[in-house]
Design a protein around this motif. Structure first.
Motif: not given
Length: 195
Positions: A98, A101-106, A108-109, A164, A167
């Motif tokens: 998890t 995933e949060h770090e990917i989102d951060a 990628n933002a 992950r 990714d």
């Protein structure tokens, strides 16, 4: 805590190695190959970090991942045989997945959507992140193959984590190429450009 007094033991001179639990295995055993490739991924990330000192947030994420990769290696080196152990083995857990995933989102933002595949390159950090990504994909293929062998167990969380991770490394490479400090953007694939 791990304590290493003597580095060489001579016990591997016969071409075998000891897992944390269970019998010795040949050094070419798929489980040993899997955690060896995880270690290789970690080493490449160490090279990446030579080039991320000006990207504090990314460097901190990579440092956490390096620690996680030792956890993953310990997980793989302690196969779940169903037998009781005198200690609780170290396992990758869902919160580590998890967090990735949060770090990917951060990361990628603020990146623009892709309209083509990305060629490895750009900054040194991005190029090495792509190398780490491809090595982690190899580790994933080995782990999936290992999980498919009867009598071999690989935890679902470990498989999710390694999936992950590649990714994350892809997005991190884009982030490194697009950060204000680098002044370089992604290098896009142009299909058939050199025909």
């Amino acid at each position: 805590m791990v304590k290493l007094n003597k580095i060489y033991t001579r016990t591997g001179d016969d071409g075998t190695t000891a897992l944390v639990a269970g019998p010795r295995r040949p050094k070419h055993d798929l489980r040993v190959e899997s955690y060896g490739t995880v270690d290789e991924t970690n080493s490449v990330i160490g090279i990446v970090r030579l080039h991320t000192t000006n990207m504090v947030e990314l460097d901190a994420m990579l440092f956490r991942i390096q620690n996680d990769l030792f956890d993953l290696g310990a997980d793989l080196a302690t196969p779940d045989t169903g037998e009781a152990l005198s200690y609780e083995p170290l396992r990758i857990i869902e919160t580590q997945v998890t967090r990735l995933e949060h770090e990917i989102d951060a990361l990628n933002a603020d990146l623009s959507p892709l309209k083509s595949f990305v060629l490895p390159g750009g900054t040194a950090a991005a190029a090495y992140l792509h190398l780490a990504r491809t090595v982690s994909r190899r580790a994933e293929r080995q782990m999936v193959e290992l999980a498919g062998i009867e009598g071999e167990a690989v935890s679902p969380a470990a498989l999710k984590y390694i999936n992950r991770l590649s990714d994350f490394l892809f997005v991190a490479a884009r982030f490194a190429n697009n950060t204000a400090n680098s002044g370089t953007s992604d290098i896009l694939w142009v299909p058939g450009q050199n025909r």
